[in-house]
Every structure is written in structure tokens, then in C-alpha cells.
Motif scaffolding. Structure first.
Motif, PDB file in Angstrom:
ATOM      1  N   VAL A  44       0.982  -1.318   0.114  1.00 40.35           N
ATOM      2  CA  VAL A  44       0.038   0.176   0.126  1.00 40.35           C
ATOM      3  C   VAL A  44       0.828   1.375   0.011  1.00 40.35           C
ATOM      4  CG1 VAL A  44      -1.789   1.488   1.169  1.00 40.35           C
ATOM      5  CG2 VAL A  44      -1.788  -1.277   1.137  1.00 40.35           C
ATOM      6  N   LYS A  45       0.752   2.034  -1.057  1.00 44.46           N
ATOM      7  CA  LYS A  45       1.322   3.378  -1.167  1.00 44.46           C
ATOM      8  C   LYS A  45       0.494   4.699  -1.331  1.00 44.46           C
ATOM      9  CE  LYS A  45       5.113   0.819  -3.587  1.00 44.46           C
ATOM     10  NZ  LYS A  45       5.946   0.844  -5.129  1.00 44.46           N
ATOM     11  N   ASP A  46       1.201   5.556  -0.841  1.00 40.95           N
ATOM     12  CA  ASP A  46       0.562   6.895  -0.977  1.00 40.95           C
ATOM     13  C   ASP A  46      -0.931   6.829  -0.500  1.00 40.95           C
ATOM     14  OD1 ASP A  46       2.694   8.306  -2.109  1.00 40.95           O
ATOM     15  OD2 ASP A  46       2.341   7.259  -4.135  1.00 40.95           O
ATOM     16  N   SER A  47      -1.319   6.173   0.760  1.00 42.64           N
ATOM     17  CA  SER A  47      -2.517   6.154   1.292  1.00 42.64           C
ATOM     18  C   SER A  47      -3.080   7.604   1.908  1.00 42.64           C
ATOM     19  CB  SER A  47      -2.555   5.137   2.554  1.00 42.64           C
ATOM     20  OG  SER A  47      -2.354   3.487   1.934  1.00 42.64           O
ATOM     21  N   PRO A  48      -4.122   7.944   1.455  1.00 39.50           N
ATOM     22  CA  PRO A  48      -4.628   8.953   1.982  1.00 39.50           C
ATOM     23  C   PRO A  48      -4.978   9.056   3.334  1.00 39.50           C
ATOM     24  CG  PRO A  48      -6.479   7.891   0.674  1.00 39.50           C
ATOM     25  CD  PRO A  48      -5.109   7.041   0.536  1.00 39.50           C
ATOM     26  N   VAL A  49      -4.455   9.808   4.219  1.00 38.89           N
ATOM     27  CA  VAL A  49      -4.202   9.930   5.789  1.00 38.89           C
ATOM     28  C   VAL A  49      -4.448  10.888   6.014  1.00 38.89           C
ATOM     29  CG1 VAL A  49      -2.972   9.558   7.671  1.00 38.89           C
ATOM     30  CG2 VAL A  49      -3.024   7.783   5.649  1.00 38.89           C
ATOM     31  N   ILE A  50      -5.376  11.553   6.947  1.00 39.57           N
ATOM     32  CA  ILE A  50      -5.584  12.759   7.699  1.00 39.57           C
ATOM     33  C   ILE A  50      -4.861  12.671   9.033  1.00 39.57           C
ATOM     34  CG2 ILE A  50      -7.067  14.052   8.992  1.00 39.57           C
ATOM     35  CD1 ILE A  50      -9.122  13.862   6.772  1.00 39.57           C
ATOM     36  N   ILE A  75      -0.280  12.478   3.113  1.00 40.31           N
ATOM     37  CA  ILE A  75      -1.026  13.117   4.272  1.00 40.31           C
ATOM     38  C   ILE A  75      -1.538  14.459   4.022  1.00 40.31           C
ATOM     39  CG2 ILE A  75      -0.183  14.060   6.431  1.00 40.31           C
ATOM     40  CD1 ILE A  75       1.922  12.174   6.828  1.00 40.31           C
ATOM     41  N   GLU A  76      -2.682  14.772   4.484  1.00 47.07           N
ATOM     42  CA  GLU A  76      -3.334  16.092   4.540  1.00 47.07           C
ATOM     43  C   GLU A  76      -3.410  16.395   6.219  1.00 47.07           C
ATOM     44  OE1 GLU A  76      -7.778  17.942   3.586  1.00 47.07           O
ATOM     45  OE2 GLU A  76      -7.271  16.112   2.820  1.00 47.07           O
ATOM     46  N   LYS A  77      -2.909  17.583   6.353  1.00 53.41           N
ATOM     47  CA  LYS A  77      -3.291  18.094   7.934  1.00 53.41           C
ATOM     48  C   LYS A  77      -4.318  18.928   7.774  1.00 53.41           C
ATOM     49  CE  LYS A  77       0.710  19.508   9.974  1.00 53.41           C
ATOM     50  NZ  LYS A  77       1.697  20.276  10.473  1.00 53.41           N
ATOM     51  N   ALA A  78      -5.163  18.564   8.696  1.00 54.02           N
ATOM     52  CA  ALA A  78      -6.372  19.311   8.961  1.00 54.02           C
ATOM     53  C   ALA A  78      -7.107  19.382  10.433  1.00 54.02           C
ATOM     54  CB  ALA A  78      -7.340  18.808   7.794  1.00 54.02           C
ATOM     55  N   PRO A  79      -7.239  20.387  11.072  1.00 55.67           N
ATOM     56  CA  PRO A  79      -8.037  20.239  12.466  1.00 55.67           C
ATOM     57  C   PRO A  79      -9.403  19.894  12.578  1.00 55.67           C
ATOM     58  CG  PRO A  79      -7.547  22.564  11.603  1.00 55.67           C
ATOM     59  CD  PRO A  79      -7.166  21.757  10.518  1.00 55.67           C
ATOM     60  N   LEU A  80      -9.664  18.670  11.860  1.00 53.51           N
ATOM     61  CA  LEU A  80     -11.114  18.164  11.874  1.00 53.51           C
ATOM     62  C   LEU A  80     -11.596  17.703  13.170  1.00 53.51           C
ATOM     63  CD1 LEU A  80     -10.839  16.476   8.487  1.00 53.51           C
ATOM     64  CD2 LEU A  80     -11.416  18.518   8.919  1.00 53.51           C
ATOM     65  N   SER A  81     -13.013  17.972  13.338  1.00 53.48           N
ATOM     66  CA  SER A  81     -13.743  17.289  14.439  1.00 53.48           C
ATOM     67  C   SER A  81     -13.701  15.750  14.129  1.00 53.48           C
ATOM     68  CB  SER A  81     -14.937  18.039  14.832  1.00 53.48           C
ATOM     69  OG  SER A  81     -15.654  17.870  13.556  1.00 53.48           O
ATOM     70  N   HIS A  82     -14.259  14.957  15.297  1.00 57.63           N
ATOM     71  CA  HIS A  82     -14.688  13.768  15.467  1.00 57.63           C
ATOM     72  C   HIS A  82     -15.591  13.376  14.080  1.00 57.63           C
ATOM     73  CE1 HIS A  82     -14.372   9.632  16.693  1.00 57.63           C
ATOM     74  NE2 HIS A  82     -15.912   9.652  16.646  1.00 57.63           N
ATOM     75  N   LYS A  95      -8.067   6.519   4.340  1.00 56.44           N
ATOM     76  CA  LYS A  95      -7.763   5.367   4.748  1.00 56.44           C
ATOM     77  C   LYS A  95      -7.392   4.992   6.194  1.00 56.44           C
ATOM     78  CE  LYS A  95      -8.006   3.004   0.601  1.00 56.44           C
ATOM     79  NZ  LYS A  95      -9.158   2.183   0.426  1.00 56.44           N
ATOM     80  N   ALA A  96      -7.022   6.265   6.676  1.00 53.71           N
ATOM     81  CA  ALA A  96      -6.595   6.573   8.224  1.00 53.71           C
ATOM     82  C   ALA A  96      -6.593   7.933   8.785  1.00 53.71           C
ATOM     83  CB  ALA A  96      -5.365   5.544   8.300  1.00 53.71           C
ATOM     84  N   ALA A  97      -6.798   7.956   9.975  1.00 53.09           N
ATOM     85  CA  ALA A  97      -6.540   9.311  10.562  1.00 53.09           C
ATOM     86  C   ALA A  97      -5.514   9.040  11.846  1.00 53.09           C
ATOM     87  CB  ALA A  97      -7.864   9.787  11.084  1.00 53.09           C
ATOM     88  N   ILE A  98      -4.705   9.913  11.974  1.00 59.19           N
ATOM     89  CA  ILE A  98      -3.830   9.944  12.969  1.00 59.19           C
ATOM     90  C   ILE A  98      -3.784  11.269  13.686  1.00 59.19           C
ATOM     91  CG2 ILE A  98      -1.243   9.817  13.351  1.00 59.19           C
ATOM     92  CD1 ILE A  98      -0.818   8.392  11.007  1.00 59.19           C
ATOM     93  N   ILE A  99      -4.262  11.045  15.283  1.00 65.26           N
ATOM     94  CA  ILE A  99      -4.321  12.112  16.209  1.00 65.26           C
ATOM     95  C   ILE A  99      -3.518  12.183  17.147  1.00 65.26           C
ATOM     96  CG2 ILE A  99      -6.264  13.234  17.341  1.00 65.26           C
ATOM     97  CD1 ILE A  99      -8.392  11.302  15.777  1.00 65.26           C
TER      98      ILE A  99
END
Length: 368
Positions: A44-50, A75-82, A95-99
């Protein structure tokens, strides 16, 4: 000996005159090398992750930098709510979110331990596990760098949350793929072979000169396979619920209606193949090679499409099973409604109209 070489030369002439044989001899090896070398990979490469960085400190920035440096994450850095994060997961955008928690570096400095939350889209358990392993590896790498500079045993733990499929059951990926393959094969191959069989036996001409209109003859040939496909659909859904323990989270009516649309699309494709093929063997070969392989490769069932070369990603858009596979996952696994899959449904409807129109235009009401 001279006669032997004469027969050898004759066989070479037969081979080079047959375009299908030439394709199997020279085309298939090239295609297989390209597919197995570039497209068919579970990596898995270049997986879209927030990444939601609530800390914005030295430690969190260092870990994010390592993720940027790897080729595994987009990676997209964004201050998103839950709720906004869950909405991105439902739409299939990430595909994933890292908090990172607000006091990440402070916790690491004062208590020698800190925690990072990783949320994955487990509707595809293989991809979810792979992305999680990549993220854990990057975090572990940063932790090892800290250990080299000090004797204090820093520990960064990962809180994992798998949505849509918390237990990472393989059925969530297996059932939609089987539905796409079974319905595709039954509708396409059986329809093509059935009509070609009538041509070979000489009974198609009798049917065409009967009081029925040719279009009604075509519909009469297609209807049984639509019915059998519906029986297969019901069987698969019942087995998934009562045998595999995979509930249907979305609307059953929506799933059945869109499945019927996919069946009609495949029936139209089978009718088109029947106009091209001259024998049952040719019809079966076109159906298997032309339909089974693309369904396995380009639907996203076995291999992630986003990891393929751009050309193959473009080619995957003309494979009906790709859009149906996405529809089944969104409705059956994620429990989403029509508002989330209208684009896939519209593309599938467009393919159905085009294939059915072309198949009818090329259908010969007079046999040569």
C-alpha cells in the motif's frame, strides 16, 4: 525429411494466420509480466491519511515529518472534528486518521510516555492492517531515535480504532468481491454461450423467423440468467448474514436494485460478446479472459487500485465490477445510502445503456 519440414512450415503458416493464437503466444506473456510486475501488488503506497495535530510541538512535528518522508502516506493536515473525520471515512476519502493529543510532547517529557490514536477504515481489513503497520513502524522509529540520545526509556503507545470492521474480519472484503465475480460470470459468460450455441446448432435462425419479434427473442434468452443471478444474489446475502455473520448495514432494497442494474449491464455485455464470437469456445475464452481477470485485478477486490500505474487506474474505470464492488462495500459494509453512491450508480447506469444499445445494434437478425 523434406515432407517433415513442409508440414512444419504449414503449421507456422496456420499459427501466423490466427490472430488469437498470436496474441496468446506473444501478447499474454507481455501482459502478464507488466501486470505482475507493476500492478499486482499488495503493498500500500500513498494512502490518503488525515493527521490531526492537536499538540503542534517538536515531537509531533518530528513524527509527521517522518511520515511525509515515507512513500506510504499521502498526508493532509487538517484540524477536523470527530464527526468530520467519520464523514471522510464514510465517503472513502481517507484510509486512516492519526490524532496527536494536545500535550503530546509534555507527556513524553514528564512521564516518559505518550499516546497517539490511529483510526483505520477496516472495511478493507488488509489495507487497514498494512496502513496501521506502516504508522506503527514510523512511530517506533522515532521512539528508537529518542532512546539513542538518552537513557530514559520513552514509550509511545498507539491507540487503535478500526471502524466499519472492528474485528478485521476478512468477510467484509471477501463477500463484495465474490458477489461481483459470480454475477459477472453468470450474466456475461452464460448469456454469450447460450446465444452462440443457438447459432452453432442452427436453431437461432428458426427462432428469428418465428412469430416473435427478434427483440423479444433476445429478451427471452436474457431473462433466465437474470433470474438465476437474482437467486445467486439472495443465496450469497443469506450465507453472508447467517453463515459468515456479516450483517447488511444499509438498505437491502437499494442493494438489490443496484445489483439488478449491474446484472443488466453484464447481460448486455454478454449479448455483445455473442455478436463477436463464432463458437462457444471463443465466447467462453472472451468471457473468462476479458471479464474474470479484469474483475479480479481492476475491481479493487484483490489488489489496491490506487497503487497501480496511472494507465491501469484509468483502464479500471471501464470495468463495471469496479463500480459495483464499491457500491456493495458502501451499502452493505458501511451502511451508506444513495447519496453516497450516486456517482457509482450513475456510471453503472451509463455503461448499461451504452452496452445494451451497441449490443442490440450489432445483433444480426439474419444469419449469414
Amino acid at each position: 525429411m523434406k515432407q517433415f519440414f513442409v508440414f512444419v512450415r504449414k503449421e507456422f503458416y496456420h499459427v501466423f494466420r490466427d490472430k488469437r493464437t498470436l496474441f496468446i503466444l506473444f501478447g499474454m506473456p507481455v501482459v502478464q509480466v507488466l501486470l505482475f510486475g507493476f500492478a499486482l501488488t499488495n503493498e500500500v503506497k500513498d494512502s490518503p491519511v488525515i493527521v490531526v495535530d492537536n499538540a503542534k510541538d517538536e515531537a509531533s512535528q518530528a513524527i509527521i515529518g517522518k511520515m511525509y518522508a515515507s512513500h506510504y502516506f499521502d498526508i493532509e493536515k487538517a484540524p477536523l472534528s470527530h464527526n468530520e473525520i467519520l464523514e471522510n471515512f464514510r465517503d472513502g476519502k481517507i484510509k486512516a486518521a492519526i490524532i496527536f493529543p494536545a500535550n503530546f510532547n509534555a507527556d513524553l517529557s514528564h512521564t516518559n510516555k505518550a499516546q497517539i490514536q490511529v483510526i483505520t477504515d477496516a472495511s478493507d481489513p488488509n489495507t487497514a492492517t498494512t496502513v496501521l503497520n506502516y504508522a506503527t513502524s514510523v512511530i517506533k522509529s522515532y521512539q528508537e531515535e529518542l532512546a539513542q540520545n538518552t537513557r530514559i526509556p520513552y514509550r509511545i503507545s498507539t491507540e487503535v480504532r478500526n471502524i466499519f470492521n472492528p474485528q478485521l474480519k476478512s468477510e467484509h472484503n471477501f463477500v463484495p468481491g465474490v458477489m461481483a465475480m459470480v454475477l459477472m460470470l453468470i450474466c456475461v459468460m452464460m448469456t454469450a454461450i447460450s446465444i452462440v450455441r443457438e447459432k452453432e446448432f442452427g436453431t437461432m435462425e428458426i427462432l428469428l423467423v418465428s412469430p416473435f419479434k427478434p427483440i423479444l427473442v433476445v429478451f427471452a434468452k436474457l431473462f433466465p440468467y437474470l433470474t438465476l443471478s437474482m437467486v445467486n444474489l439472495v443465496t450469497i446475502l443469506l450465507m453472508s448474514v447467517f453463515v459468515l455473520g456479516l450483517p447488511i448495514k444499509g438498505s437491502i432494497l437499494l442493494l438489490v436494485l443496484l445489483s439488478m442494474l449491474f446484472m443488466v449491464c453484464c447481460l448486455s455485455l454478454g449479448l455483445l460478446i455473442s455478436n463477436i464470437a463464432k463458437s462457444q469456445q471463443v465466447a467462453m475464452l472472451i468471457s473468462l479472459v476479458g471479464m474474470l481477470m479484469p474483475t479480479m485485478i481492476f475491481s479493487g477486490f484483490m489488489f489496491p487500485i490506487e497503487n497501480m500505474p496511472t494507465l491501469l487506474q484509468v483502464i479500471s474505470n471501464i470495468v463495471p465490477s469496479k463500480w459495483y464492488y464499491t457500491i456493495v462495500k458502501f451499502v452493505m459494509i458501511k451502511g451508506l445510502g444513495f447519496s453516497s453512491i450516486w456517482k457509482e450508480a450513475l456510471i453503472l447506469a451509463g455503461m448499461t445503456c451504452v452496452l445494451f444499445f451497441v449490443a442490440l445494434k450489432k445483433f444480426k437478425i439474419r444469419l449469414e
